[in-house]
Structure formats: C-alpha cells, structure tokens
Design a protein around this motif. Structure first.
Motif, short mmCIF file in Angstrom:
data_model
loop_
_atom_site.label_atom_id
_atom_site.label_comp_id
_atom_site.label_asym_id
_atom_site.label_seq_id
_atom_site.Cartn_x
_atom_site.Cartn_y
_atom_site.Cartn_z
N PHE A 88 39.86 -33.54 19.12
CA PHE A 88 40.07 -32.84 17.86
C PHE A 88 39.32 -33.53 16.74
O PHE A 88 39.30 -34.77 16.66
CB PHE A 88 41.56 -32.80 17.48
CG PHE A 88 42.46 -32.24 18.55
CD1 PHE A 88 42.15 -31.07 19.21
CD2 PHE A 88 43.63 -32.90 18.88
CE1 PHE A 88 43.00 -30.56 20.19
CE2 PHE A 88 44.48 -32.40 19.85
CZ PHE A 88 44.17 -31.22 20.51
N ILE A 89 38.74 -32.73 15.86
CA ILE A 89 38.14 -33.21 14.62
C ILE A 89 38.87 -32.51 13.48
O ILE A 89 39.00 -31.28 13.49
CB ILE A 89 36.63 -32.92 14.55
CG1 ILE A 89 35.88 -33.81 15.53
CG2 ILE A 89 36.11 -33.10 13.13
CD1 ILE A 89 34.39 -33.53 15.61
N VAL A 90 39.33 -33.32 12.53
CA VAL A 90 40.03 -32.79 11.37
C VAL A 90 39.44 -33.43 10.12
O VAL A 90 39.36 -34.66 10.04
CB VAL A 90 41.55 -33.09 11.44
CG1 VAL A 90 42.27 -32.51 10.24
CG2 VAL A 90 42.14 -32.55 12.73
N THR A 91 39.02 -32.61 9.17
CA THR A 91 38.53 -33.13 7.89
C THR A 91 39.43 -32.62 6.78
O THR A 91 39.99 -31.52 6.87
CB THR A 91 37.08 -32.69 7.62
OG1 THR A 91 36.98 -31.28 7.68
CG2 THR A 91 36.12 -33.32 8.64
N ALA A 92 39.58 -33.44 5.74
CA ALA A 92 40.45 -33.08 4.62
C ALA A 92 40.05 -33.83 3.37
O ALA A 92 39.55 -34.96 3.45
CB ALA A 92 41.91 -33.42 4.96
N ALA A 93 40.29 -33.23 2.24
CA ALA A 93 40.02 -33.91 0.97
C ALA A 93 40.98 -35.08 0.77
O ALA A 93 40.58 -36.13 0.28
CB ALA A 93 40.15 -32.92 -0.19
N ASP A 94 42.20 -34.90 1.16
CA ASP A 94 43.22 -35.96 1.04
C ASP A 94 42.81 -37.14 1.92
O ASP A 94 42.52 -36.97 3.10
CB ASP A 94 44.57 -35.39 1.50
CG ASP A 94 45.75 -36.30 1.24
OD1 ASP A 94 45.58 -37.54 1.31
OD2 ASP A 94 46.84 -35.78 0.98
#
Length: 176
Positions: A114-120
């Motif tokens: 899994f790849i997850v990107t977020a501003a937080d």
C-alpha cells in the motif's frame, strides 16, 4: 512475479503516483513484470448493488473495470495507492474495490503493498485509508499485506521528491 500497480491519484504525477513509479522502477530492476493502471484515465462506475454478479460472476455495468478485474486475478503482487481524501481512500479507488464484488474470492493468494500520501504529517492520517485497503484484502482468501509506504506530510505536487518515502518506495519494490 507479475506486479500490478493501481494508482488512484487524480493528479497526473501527483505524490502517490510518483511513489508508484518508484516502486515500479525497483520491482522492474529486480526482474519483475510490472504493469501500472492509472485510474484517472479509466471510466469506472460505482457498484449499483444489483447483485446479478452473485449468480453470473459477471458485472452488468460495462466500463473499464472489465479490463482491470482480470489483471487483478493474474497478478502475484498488487500495489494499491491512494492519496488521503477526508481521511479515507479516493473515490476512484473505492469504486474499484467495490466493483471487485463481482468475483472477489478469485482474487486469492495475493501479496499486497500500500502507498498512502497525505498532507497531514502524522501516520495516523493514513489510518482510514489503510482500514479501507485492509478491509478489502480481508475478504480475499489467502491474501496478505506485505508493506506500507507512508507519504504523509506531502501536500503540494512534488513534495514527495524530498520525502523519505521516495527512497522507501524504490527499496520496497526492489526487495519485495
């Protein structure tokens, strides 16, 4: 191994999309066969819950999911990538997951990344997205999570180039 990357970034060359390419590069250099699907280029309608597929194992909706589903079946490794949208997966990814209802038990024995990107910048920002991914693979016989790449703290396009996840994605693809 056959590696299928499903990128749900609506932004071309967005942060999660860049990490997909890094993972793909590592996997290719390690000798794996890699294919990337960019959901932003596909037409995928949401499941309409008619349940006709329960008897026919064929979806009544005619769209690009008819091409994607067989690729999920053939892959040994599946990478799912999503930017965090309101602490969950993108709509594009959710549509693909839901449309796997058609014959989801045949997506068996897969290794998932899994790849997850977020501003937080906190990893906790990815919990909802990861819960959606993990809920999906919980329904797939003998499938297992093999790794997560957190691109947290990446908001603007290109932020990921200066983030530790940039090298982590390459390394994980190379060492899988």
């Amino acid at each position: 191994m056959k590696v299928l990357i499903v990128s749900s970034s609506p932004r071309k060359e967005g942060n999660s999309d860049v990490l997909c390419d890094r993972f793909a590069r590592g996997a290719s250099e390690a000798g794996h066969e890699v294919e990337k699907i960019m959901l932003r280029d596909k037409k995928i309608s949401p499941c309409n819950a008619c349940y006709a597929c329960m008897e026919t194992h064929t979806c009544v909706i005619k769209d690009d999911m008819a091409d994607i589903f067989p690729k999920l079946l053939k892959a040994d490794v599946i990478l799912l990538a999503s930017p965090v949208y309101f602490y969950s997966v993108s709509a594009q990814m959710k549509a693909v997951i839901d449309r796997c209802l058609v014959d989801h038990k045949r997506i068996a024995g897969k290794k998932f990344y899994f790849i997850v990107t977020a501003a937080d910048p906190q990893h906790e920002a990815a919990e909802g997205t990861l819960a959606a991914f993990r809920g999906f693979i919980r329904c797939l016989p003998d499938s297992q999570e093999r790794g997560v790449i957190y691109g947290t703290g990446t908001w603007d396009k290109g932020d990921v180039f200066r983030h530790p996840s940039y090298e982590q994605a390459y390394k994980m693809g190379k060492e899988m």
